[in-house]
Design a protein around this motif. Structure first.
Motif, PDB file in Angstrom:
ATOM      1  N   UNK A   1       0.848  -1.197   0.000  1.00  0.00           N
ATOM      2  CA  UNK A   1       0.000   0.000   0.000  1.00  0.00           C
ATOM      3  C   UNK A   1       0.878   1.238   0.000  1.00  0.00           C
ATOM      4  N   UNK A   2       0.330   2.306  -0.568  1.00  0.00           N
ATOM      5  CA  UNK A   2       1.005   3.596  -0.493  1.00  0.00           C
ATOM      6  C   UNK A   2      -0.018   4.714  -0.566  1.00  0.00           C
ATOM      7  N   UNK A   3       0.356   5.833   0.024  1.00  0.00           N
ATOM      8  CA  UNK A   3      -0.484   7.028  -0.007  1.00  0.00           C
ATOM      9  C   UNK A   3      -0.329   7.687  -1.370  1.00  0.00           C
TER      10      UNK A   3
ATOM     11  N   UNK B   1     -11.225   6.217   4.742  1.00  0.00           N
ATOM     12  CA  UNK B   1     -10.404   5.196   5.409  1.00  0.00           C
ATOM     13  C   UNK B   1      -9.290   5.851   6.227  1.00  0.00           C
ATOM     14  N   UNK B   2      -9.631   6.578   7.270  1.00  0.00           N
ATOM     15  CA  UNK B   2      -8.607   7.282   8.046  1.00  0.00           C
ATOM     16  C   UNK B   2      -7.596   6.353   8.721  1.00  0.00           C
ATOM     17  N   UNK B   3      -8.027   5.179   9.180  1.00  0.00           N
ATOM     18  CA  UNK B   3      -7.091   4.257   9.825  1.00  0.00           C
ATOM     19  C   UNK B   3      -6.076   3.722   8.828  1.00  0.00           C
ATOM     20  N   UNK B   4      -6.543   3.363   7.642  1.00  0.00           N
ATOM     21  CA  UNK B   4      -5.639   2.881   6.593  1.00  0.00           C
ATOM     22  C   UNK B   4      -4.685   3.999   6.173  1.00  0.00           C
ATOM     23  N   UNK B   5      -5.205   5.198   6.021  1.00  0.00           N
ATOM     24  CA  UNK B   5      -4.377   6.340   5.643  1.00  0.00           C
ATOM     25  C   UNK B   5      -3.284   6.576   6.686  1.00  0.00           C
ATOM     26  N   UNK B   6      -3.644   6.478   7.951  1.00  0.00           N
ATOM     27  CA  UNK B   6      -2.665   6.658   9.025  1.00  0.00           C
ATOM     28  C   UNK B   6      -1.594   5.575   8.980  1.00  0.00           C
ATOM     29  N   UNK B   7      -1.970   4.388   8.556  1.00  0.00           N
ATOM     30  CA  UNK B   7      -1.031   3.267   8.505  1.00  0.00           C
ATOM     31  C   UNK B   7       0.020   3.440   7.407  1.00  0.00           C
ATOM     32  N   UNK B   8      -0.314   4.173   6.347  1.00  0.00           N
ATOM     33  CA  UNK B   8       0.602   4.249   5.202  1.00  0.00           C
ATOM     34  C   UNK B   8       1.282   5.603   5.030  1.00  0.00           C
ATOM     35  N   UNK B   9       1.060   6.542   5.926  1.00  0.00           N
ATOM     36  CA  UNK B   9       1.708   7.845   5.800  1.00  0.00           C
ATOM     37  C   UNK B   9       2.010   8.426   7.173  1.00  0.00           C
TER      38      UNK B   9
END
Length: 184
Positions: free
Chosen positions: A83-85, A132-140
């Protein structure tokens, strides 16, 4: 070597070309459904600050996009997921649009200094960062989080390490500064 990669890429036309040029064809038997990334692949991916992403549009035309960021911006979430932002860019959204028609992607990761390359085949999907704030936090990282528009998730199907032939060594500014520093 990851057998699924060869199973997917050695099509009938590739085998005909192999036969024409070399008098033999590669036969791939017993390829698994997918080849998960191993520790070597995960370490290599985590050390990159850029890669190339290939998609195909609805008309069959390929599109290659350079993606860059801080070292490790392409995250290995698990052995079969990357995954990437994705940040606001030139607003063309070619890769994003292409993925809505065809989710197949190819990633090309280079280590010019060590003359090494890793090719990855997968299926990608784009998720809206706002949803998807949790996913976003995980990748950036926190400082960049507000600039993320999308998160791209890649379901890894297979990968292949390529030979170092014809890779010209190149060095980043940071690498050159590190080499020159003792001389100053």
């Amino acid at each position: 070597m990851a057998m699924k990669y060869l199973d997917l890429t050695f099509t009938d036309s590739v085998r005909r070309a192999q036969q024409d040029y070399y008098g033999r064809t590669a036969v791939i038997d017993g390829a698994p459904e997918r080849d998960p990334l191993g520790e070597a692949e995960a370490e290599f991916i985590s050390a990159r600050d850029s890669f190339y992403l290939g998609t195909v549009n609805v008309n069959g035309w390929p599109y290659i996009q350079h993606r860059g960021g801080p070292i490790g911006f392409l995250k290995v979430l698990n052995p079969t997921t990357l995954a990437f932002a994705d940040y606001k860019g030139n607003r063309q959204l070619l890769s994003t649009g292409n993925l809505s028609d065809n989710d197949r992607v190819a990633l090309f990761l280079m280590d010019y200094t060590n003359r090494t390359r890793l090719k990855i085949l997968g299926r990608a999907r784009v998720e809206d960062a706002r949803a998807h704030p949790d996913l976003t936090a995980q990748v950036t990282d926190q400082a960049m989080r507000s600039k993320v528009e999308r998160v791209m998730l890649i379901d890894v199907v297979s990968y292949d390490w390529n030979c170092p032939s014809h890779i010209t060594p190149r060095y980043s500014v940071e690498e050159i500064e590190g080499m020159v520093r003792p001389l100053k």
